[in-house]
Scaffold this motif. Structure first.
Motif, PDB file in Angstrom:
ATOM      1  N   LEU A 167      -4.343  22.244 -13.634  1.00  0.00           N
ATOM      2  CA  LEU A 167      -3.548  22.524 -12.438  1.00  0.00           C
ATOM      3  C   LEU A 167      -4.398  22.410 -11.180  1.00  0.00           C
ATOM      4  N   GLU A 168      -5.611  22.908 -11.228  1.00  0.00           N
ATOM      5  CA  GLU A 168      -6.493  22.819 -10.054  1.00  0.00           C
ATOM      6  C   GLU A 168      -6.774  21.367  -9.685  1.00  0.00           C
ATOM      7  N   VAL A 169      -6.991  20.526 -10.699  1.00  0.00           N
ATOM      8  CA  VAL A 169      -7.222  19.101 -10.441  1.00  0.00           C
ATOM      9  C   VAL A 169      -5.974  18.456  -9.844  1.00  0.00           C
ATOM     10  N   SER A 170      -4.815  18.796 -10.384  1.00  0.00           N
ATOM     11  CA  SER A 170      -3.562  18.224  -9.879  1.00  0.00           C
ATOM     12  C   SER A 170      -3.318  18.642  -8.430  1.00  0.00           C
ATOM     13  N   GLU A 171      -3.609  19.883  -8.107  1.00  0.00           N
ATOM     14  CA  GLU A 171      -3.422  20.350  -6.726  1.00  0.00           C
ATOM     15  C   GLU A 171      -4.381  19.642  -5.774  1.00  0.00           C
ATOM     16  N   THR A 186       0.837  -1.202   0.000  1.00  0.00           N
ATOM     17  CA  THR A 186       0.000   0.000   0.000  1.00  0.00           C
ATOM     18  C   THR A 186       0.872   1.252   0.000  1.00  0.00           C
ATOM     19  N   ALA A 187       1.940   1.224   0.790  1.00  0.00           N
ATOM     20  CA  ALA A 187       2.846   2.375   0.835  1.00  0.00           C
ATOM     21  C   ALA A 187       3.464   2.622  -0.530  1.00  0.00           C
ATOM     22  N   GLN A 188       3.836   1.540  -1.227  1.00  0.00           N
ATOM     23  CA  GLN A 188       4.394   1.699  -2.573  1.00  0.00           C
ATOM     24  C   GLN A 188       3.409   2.439  -3.478  1.00  0.00           C
ATOM     25  N   ASN A 189       2.155   1.980  -3.455  1.00  0.00           N
ATOM     26  CA  ASN A 189       1.146   2.590  -4.325  1.00  0.00           C
ATOM     27  C   ASN A 189       0.869   4.037  -3.945  1.00  0.00           C
ATOM     28  N   VAL A 190       0.795   4.300  -2.630  1.00  0.00           N
ATOM     29  CA  VAL A 190       0.521   5.660  -2.174  1.00  0.00           C
ATOM     30  C   VAL A 190       1.660   6.592  -2.552  1.00  0.00           C
ATOM     31  N   LEU A 191       2.896   6.170  -2.292  1.00  0.00           N
ATOM     32  CA  LEU A 191       4.039   7.040  -2.562  1.00  0.00           C
ATOM     33  C   LEU A 191       4.217   7.286  -4.060  1.00  0.00           C
ATOM     34  N   LEU A 192       3.958   6.275  -4.862  1.00  0.00           N
ATOM     35  CA  LEU A 192       4.043   6.490  -6.309  1.00  0.00           C
ATOM     36  C   LEU A 192       2.954   7.462  -6.759  1.00  0.00           C
ATOM     37  N   SER A 193       1.777   7.364  -6.162  1.00  0.00           N
ATOM     38  CA  SER A 193       0.716   8.326  -6.477  1.00  0.00           C
ATOM     39  C   SER A 193       1.107   9.730  -6.045  1.00  0.00           C
ATOM     40  N   VAL A 194       1.811   9.833  -4.914  1.00  0.00           N
ATOM     41  CA  VAL A 194       2.290  11.144  -4.457  1.00  0.00           C
ATOM     42  C   VAL A 194       3.263  11.733  -5.477  1.00  0.00           C
ATOM     43  N   VAL A 195       4.187  10.909  -5.948  1.00  0.00           N
ATOM     44  CA  VAL A 195       5.156  11.386  -6.943  1.00  0.00           C
ATOM     45  C   VAL A 195       4.434  11.838  -8.209  1.00  0.00           C
ATOM     46  N   GLN A 196       3.472  11.051  -8.643  1.00  0.00           N
ATOM     47  CA  GLN A 196       2.730  11.418  -9.852  1.00  0.00           C
ATOM     48  C   GLN A 196       1.964  12.721  -9.647  1.00  0.00           C
ATOM     49  N   ALA A 197       1.327  12.871  -8.478  1.00  0.00           N
ATOM     50  CA  ALA A 197       0.598  14.104  -8.189  1.00  0.00           C
ATOM     51  C   ALA A 197       1.556  15.287  -8.065  1.00  0.00           C
ATOM     52  N   TYR A 198       2.691  15.060  -7.411  1.00  0.00           N
ATOM     53  CA  TYR A 198       3.707  16.105  -7.231  1.00  0.00           C
ATOM     54  C   TYR A 198       4.187  16.615  -8.591  1.00  0.00           C
ATOM     55  N   GLN A 230      -3.257  17.282  -2.605  1.00  0.00           N
ATOM     56  CA  GLN A 230      -3.742  17.464  -1.239  1.00  0.00           C
ATOM     57  C   GLN A 230      -4.404  16.188  -0.721  1.00  0.00           C
ATOM     58  N   ARG A 231      -5.039  15.444  -1.593  1.00  0.00           N
ATOM     59  CA  ARG A 231      -5.664  14.187  -1.175  1.00  0.00           C
ATOM     60  C   ARG A 231      -4.627  13.226  -0.610  1.00  0.00           C
ATOM     61  N   TYR A 232      -3.468  13.124  -1.250  1.00  0.00           N
ATOM     62  CA  TYR A 232      -2.468  12.151  -0.815  1.00  0.00           C
ATOM     63  C   TYR A 232      -1.544  12.689   0.272  1.00  0.00           C
ATOM     64  N   VAL A 233      -1.246  13.988   0.241  1.00  0.00           N
ATOM     65  CA  VAL A 233      -0.252  14.552   1.156  1.00  0.00           C
ATOM     66  C   VAL A 233      -0.904  15.173   2.381  1.00  0.00           C
ATOM     67  N   GLY A 234      -2.156  15.633   2.239  1.00  0.00           N
ATOM     68  CA  GLY A 234      -2.841  16.249   3.361  1.00  0.00           C
ATOM     69  C   GLY A 234      -2.586  17.729   3.495  1.00  0.00           C
ATOM     70  N   ALA A 235      -1.940  18.336   2.506  1.00  0.00           N
ATOM     71  CA  ALA A 235      -1.676  19.776   2.518  1.00  0.00           C
ATOM     72  C   ALA A 235      -1.599  20.244   1.072  1.00  0.00           C
ATOM     73  N   SER A 236      -1.920  21.508   0.866  1.00  0.00           N
ATOM     74  CA  SER A 236      -1.837  22.052  -0.487  1.00  0.00           C
ATOM     75  C   SER A 236      -0.376  22.224  -0.877  1.00  0.00           C
ATOM     76  N   PRO A 237      -0.056  22.083  -2.160  1.00  0.00           N
ATOM     77  CA  PRO A 237       1.343  22.177  -2.591  1.00  0.00           C
ATOM     78  C   PRO A 237       1.874  23.601  -2.465  1.00  0.00           C
ATOM     79  N   GLY A 238       3.086  23.705  -1.965  1.00  0.00           N
ATOM     80  CA  GLY A 238       3.755  24.996  -1.888  1.00  0.00           C
ATOM     81  C   GLY A 238       4.738  25.139  -3.024  1.00  0.00           C
TER      82      GLY A 238
END
Length: 425
Positions: free
Chosen positions: A173-177, A100-112, A181-189
């Protein structure tokens, strides 16, 4: 990037759910172990009896207390097999945390990287919009008799297209942000594409495949699933054997007010042995089912190996492809800039049209866009390869997966006296 990955490890509901599921799976071990541990129960019962016979009223009271003891002392090793199956299931749940961590972190990278690339594309579209707005020179040239209405119409059409592309980039961009936030819990800075995780990539594709086959949580899950299925088959086979149980009880009886000959304390100890002779086909069916599930687990393991191998090769190819696209973009962008400057000068001299300028600008924008997409693809492919080799959820990237917490919980619930005290969850 590291901050985003660390934040996701602490925030992710998916990871928290996986940890809770692992704890719940650990309870299966305690429940399986309970089958060969004693069960002790207490009972208390009271009765009030009355009768009216021949005009005479009679009544009595009785109170009975008891303590019962039951334990299976032999069940042809069925319980041992079930305990092994439960332990394998708990191991599967622990590996699932990593998966699960693998999938979540890869999703974070993709969202980032989506946020980062969409921001660059918004800036690129804004720049293109400003460039097209400056093409009002076509209107000026028309007014002095050096241009045509076709030039003006083409400039206006491209300007409208540029505005639409700019709005589409903002929406993306709004969708990506929101995804970030869904995966990281904070808006991107402020985000940057640099990272130092490429050093973890194996030196060759063969080494990457070997590392994936040894470390990927999906493969470890498959191995544990085979163990669980084998234990399930052993338990089903053991159902044909005998079962021996030990029972004991002690109790007291009081009858009032005058008492009774049966009042006092009594107890008994017994042993029983049962051997199944015919169970309507249920035992045989259970054995066949367990054997089929064991074969299925082995087939699923082969499928997992194939899928992981495919993921490694795909990610490796993605890195190579991205490198080639980045090299092409690095050559195309400077060349496109020079071409655009030359076409503008030729347009001013009257040898080129406004449409030629717009086409040159579009080619430059496409080259710059390709460079942004290729850089994004390179980073995502790099982390995809780390995920495929089972390294993305390692200690290098995520420190708070809760594995130690789950292991401690598992050891606690296996305690024979667990029901006599509180277990922190």
């Amino acid at each position: 990037m590291t901050q985003a990955l660390t934040a996701a490890c602490s925030f992710s509901p998916e990871l928290q759910s996986a940890v809770l599921q692992a704890k719940a799976s650990a309870e299966n071990i305690a429940q399986a172990l309970s089958q060969k541990r004693p069960t002790i129960g207490a009972s208390l019962s009271g009765n009030y009896n009355w009768s009216m016979v021949g005009g005479q009223f009679n009544d009595s009271q009785s109170l009975t207390t008891g303590l019962q003891y039951n334990q299976t002392i032999f069940d042809n090793f069925q319980t041992d097999a079930r305990v092994e199956a439960a332990r394998a299931g708990a191991e599967i749940a622990r590996h699932q945390i990593f998966n699960t961590a693998q999938n979540v972190l890869l999703s974070v990278v993709q969202a980032y990287m989506s946020v980062l690339s969409d921001r660059q594309l918004v800036a690129l579209r804004q720049e293109n919009l400003e460039f097209q707005a400056q093409l009002q020179s076509a209107q000026d040239r028309l007014e002095v008799g050096e241009g045509t209405r076709i030039d003006v119409a083409q400039a206006e059409a491209r300007l409208a297209q540029g505005r639409a592309a700019y709005q589409a980039a903002i929406s993306s961009l709004e969708v990506s942000e929101a995804t970030f936030q869904r995966y990281v819990g904070a808006s991107p800075g402020s985000l940057g594409a640099s990272h130092n995780y490429a050093r973890l990539i194996p030196s060759s594709i063969q080494a990457a495949i070997a590392q994936a086959e040894a470390n990927h949580p999906a493969i470890l899950i498959s191995k544990a699933a085979i163990r669980a299925a084998q234990a399930g088959s052993d338990a089903a086979q053991a159902a044909f054997g005998p079962t021996a149980s030990l029972t004991g009880q002690v109790g007291t009886r009081w009858t009032g007010p005058s008492g009774a000959p049966t009042d006092g304390m009594s107890g008994s100890v017994g042993i029983s042995i049962t051997i199944p002779i015919y169970a309507g086909g249920a035992i045989g069916s259970g054995v066949r089912q367990a054997n089929l599930e064991q074969i299925q687990s082995e087939v699923d393991a082969m499928s997992a190996y194939d899928q992981i191998r495919e993921a490694v090769i795909s990610a490796w190819a993605g890195i190579q492809s991205a490198d080639a696209q980045i090299a092409a973009a690095n050559s195309a962008v400077p060349a496109g800039s020079e071409v655009l400057e030359g076409v503008i000068q030729e347009r001013d001299l009257g040898t080129r049209t406004t449409l030629d300028v717009l086409n040159s600008q579009a080619e430059l924008i496409n080259a710059r866009k390709a460079g942004i997409n290729a850089s994004t693809q390179k980073v995502v492919a790099t982390f995809s390869l780390l995920s495929a080799t089972g390294q993305l959820a390692g200690q290098e990237l995520c420190q708070s997966l809760g594995i130690e917490e789950v292991v401690d919980y598992t050891q606690t619930v296996e305690d024979v006296w667990q029901e006599l005290r509180t277990v922190e969850d």
